[in-house]
Enzyme design. Structure first.
Site, PDB file in Angstrom:
ATOM      1  CB  SER A 149       7.135   9.869   3.085  1.00  0.00           C
ATOM      2  OG  SER A 149       7.426   8.641   3.527  1.00  0.00           O
ATOM      3  CE  LYS A 150      10.717  10.766  -1.687  1.00  0.00           C
ATOM      4  NZ  LYS A 150      11.937  11.219  -2.131  1.00  0.00           N
ATOM      5  NE  ARG A 151       9.285   6.140   5.719  1.00  0.00           N
ATOM      6  CZ  ARG A 151       9.563   7.437   5.926  1.00  0.00           C
ATOM      7  NH1 ARG A 151      10.820   7.903   5.479  1.00  0.00           N
ATOM      8  NH2 ARG A 151       8.913   8.019   6.640  1.00  0.00           N
ATOM      9  CG  HIS A 152       3.349   5.709   3.815  1.00  0.00           C
ATOM     10  ND1 HIS A 152       4.374   6.649   4.216  1.00  0.00           N
ATOM     11  CD2 HIS A 152       2.862   5.070   4.914  1.00  0.00           C
ATOM     12  CE1 HIS A 152       4.377   6.514   5.634  1.00  0.00           C
ATOM     13  NE2 HIS A 152       3.731   5.585   6.160  1.00  0.00           N
TER      14      HIS A 152
END
Ligand code: GLU
Length: 324
Positions: free
Chosen positions: A259-262
């Site tokens: 996701s955006k976290r990565h």
């Protein structure tokens, strides 16, 4: 003048809520390959319905990154096509029309429950099957009771009034095989329009896939739970539901969905790190089982190799450290 429209139509429908990352590109590539192999038209639809989360610069970046990777589409924002517009933000009138149709069928009610009430009921040990739904029987409010609540400045969301009969849906997922669901139990009275007036994804996606004549939807397995209710809505609104393929999700080595976290796996970050588009496509093709080892490849070289039935049925763990 007659226009020839391919009868099969696929789509990729990203939400521009962050930088596009490997997980998004995975779905895009599989949907693109499926469409190209079928000789289907491929539609790109921007799901920028939620004004709180969507950003125009993410939408622009997304189109740029997909093109950089070698993907193309026959219809979409910027290029137009027979089902324009292709941005949900410009299709609100169509969602309002569908809502009016459902209202005429007696299938919509205003729900005044607060979010806290709904959440508390869904998380209670014997809560309503862990799904969000009306907890105060709002469907039985009289006109006067509704007016009183509105006078107290309570803004309702609009929910479907799911009939409790004839709601068993069966479908053959092109990736996962046969699937059955009792929609009234699994989905309950789901939201069609939020209290702030924004139409819900579940309504918008059905209106869009229906009106755009989409015949094949390839998307992440996280949306499998939504499919039966969407098929039911397709029927109620007079559309023919598409075929669905729910492809496995890419997860990292601690089990988190990409996701955006990565941030380091955003396409822009990979490009900045000097990784070329063919290398990225090669990784994805390898995870999909299309190449025995990762090797630089263009999407067009993979056309003909995808077999949806042979994709893994479980999430795919990728060694994220290995990539960057
Ligand atoms: N817009 C959704 C997403 O980005 C996909 C919806 C769909 O494919 O039905 O997750």
């Amino acid at each position: 003048m007659t226009r020839t429209i391919p009868t099969a139509r696929g789509r990729f429908a990203p939400s521009p809520t962050g930088a596009i990352h490997l997980g998004n590109v995975w779905t895009a590539l599989l949907a693109w390959l499926d469409a190209r192999q079928r000789g289907a038209a491929f539609v790109l639809r921007m799901e920028d319905l939620d004004p709180d989360r969507s950003r125009p610069h993410y939408a622009a970046q997304l189109l740029h990154d997909l093109r950089w990777l070698g993907l193309d589409w026959d219809e979409g924002p910027e290029i137009g096509g027979p089902s324009a517009p292709y941005r949900q933000d410009e299709r609100r009138g169509l969602y309002a029309e569908a809502l009016a149709t459902l209202k005429r069928e007696g299938l919509v009610y205003a729900c005044f429950c607060t979010r806290a009430e709904v959440r508390a009921a869904a998380s209670a040990p014997h809560g309503i099957a862990q799904r969000e739904q009306c907890v105060n029987r709002c469907w039985s409010l009289s006109q006067r009771e509704q007016a009183e609540r509105i006078a107290k400045r309570r803004r309702p969301c609009l929910r479907i009034r799911m009939p409790h009969t004839a709601t068993s849906i069966h479908f053959d997922d092109l990736c996962r095989g046969p699937h059955s669901e009792q929609v009234s139990l699994a989905a309950g009275d789901f939201v069609l329009r939020r209290a702030d007036g924004v139409h819900a994804y579940q309504l918008a996606v059905v209106v869009d896939d229906g009106l755009m004549g989409i015949t094949h939807v390839v998307r992440g397995a996280d949306l499998l739970d939504s499919t039966a209710r969407q098929m039911w809505l397709h029927h109620v609104l007079g559309f023919r539901p598409p075929h669905f393929a729910h492809v496995p999700l890419l997860i990292d080595n601690v089990g988190q969905r990409l996701s955006k976290r990565h941030a380091s796996l955003a396409v822009a970050a990979l490009r900045a790190a000097g990784i070329g588009a063919p290398t990225i496509i090669g990784w994805l093709a390898h995870w999909a089982g299309l190449l025995s080892a990762p090797q630089a490849v263009r999407p067009t070289e993979l056309v003909g190799l995808l077999d949806l039935e042979r994709l893994p049925k479980h999430d795919i763990v990728i060694e994220t450290q290995m990539l960057v």
